[in-house]
Design an enzyme around this catalytic site. Structure first.
Site, PDB file in Angstrom:
ATOM      1  CE1 TYR A  96     -17.817  -5.300  27.016  1.00 43.13           C
ATOM      2  CE2 TYR A  96     -17.421  -4.754  24.715  1.00 43.13           C
ATOM      3  CZ  TYR A  96     -16.983  -5.291  25.911  1.00 43.13           C
ATOM      4  OH  TYR A  96     -15.722  -5.828  26.016  1.00 43.13           O
ATOM      5  CG  ASN A 119     -16.067 -13.042  34.392  1.00 44.87           C
ATOM      6  OD1 ASN A 119     -16.304 -13.673  35.405  1.00 44.87           O
ATOM      7  ND2 ASN A 119     -16.166 -13.576  33.184  1.00 44.87           N
ATOM      8  CB  CYS A 127     -16.209 -11.957  30.034  1.00 43.93           C
ATOM      9  SG  CYS A 127     -14.638 -12.668  30.505  1.00 43.93           S
ATOM     10  CG  HIS A 128     -14.793 -16.210  25.709  1.00 46.30           C
ATOM     11  ND1 HIS A 128     -15.126 -16.823  26.909  1.00 46.30           N
ATOM     12  CD2 HIS A 128     -15.247 -17.015  24.735  1.00 46.30           C
ATOM     13  CE1 HIS A 128     -15.751 -17.956  26.658  1.00 46.30           C
ATOM     14  NE2 HIS A 128     -15.840 -18.100  25.338  1.00 46.30           N
ATOM     15  CD  GLU A 154     -17.270 -20.483  23.094  1.00 48.60           C
ATOM     16  OE1 GLU A 154     -18.184 -19.753  22.645  1.00 48.60           O
ATOM     17  OE2 GLU A 154     -16.901 -20.457  24.287  1.00 48.60           O
TER      18      GLU A 154
END
Length: 162
Positions: A96, A119, A127-128, A154
């Site tokens: 953050y 979001n 945002c993940h 990912e």
């Protein structure tokens, strides 16, 4: 008028996608508190079908970036935060604090967290990929198990298909 369609994807469950005037405006998880508001029609448009196709490619590890017109609605600060999220590379994370620095508000990491929470186009505006300062998984509208799934997906495909 907004158009919405719902799709199911293994690992994340049912997603609601919304578009208006040729741009994607919404991607919400079934568990999310964000829901369609105002007047809308349940209808699969050409754009929503393309969004579904790109999400299917993403979940198969074949897509690392989305090529969709986006029109998230938010405050100027939220829009800056969401723009910064789009710059976090596939398979990587940011804290953050990193996002707060990127938007020119180094002490606003809590406000960044609230912007993440609001979001409207999850996954596509990633945002993940935002984690706590210590790398821990914190806060996610789809649930921490979904955040863990997306980050794992990912990581698995970051350097190509296994």
């Amino acid at each position: 008028m907004k158009h919405y369609a719902e799709y199911y994807f293994d690992g994340v469950g049912r997603l609601t996608l919304g578009e208006e005037d040729g741009s994607l405006t919404d991607l919400h998880f079934e568990k999310s508190s964000a829901r369609a508001r105002g007047e809308f029609a349940i209808k699969e448009t050409e754009l929503l079908a393309e969004a579904r196709r790109e999400l299917e490619e993403y979940f198969r590890g074949e897509r690392r970036a989305f090529d969709l017109p986006l029109a998230p609605r938010g405050t100027p600060f939220q829009l800056r935060c969401w723009s910064a999220l789009l710059r976090i590379p596939y398979g990587e994370t940011a804290a953050y604090r990193d996002i707060a620095l990127a938007v020119g508000s180094p002490k606003a990491f809590r406000a960044v967290g609230m912007a993440n929470n609001r979001n409207p186009i999850a996954i596509i505006i990633p945002c993940h990929r935002v984690v706590g300062a210590d790398g821990s998984l914190v806060g996610f509208g789809g649930g921490l198990e979904v955040k863990e799934f997306l980050l794992g997906l990912e990581a698995k495909y970051r350097w190509g298909r296994p």
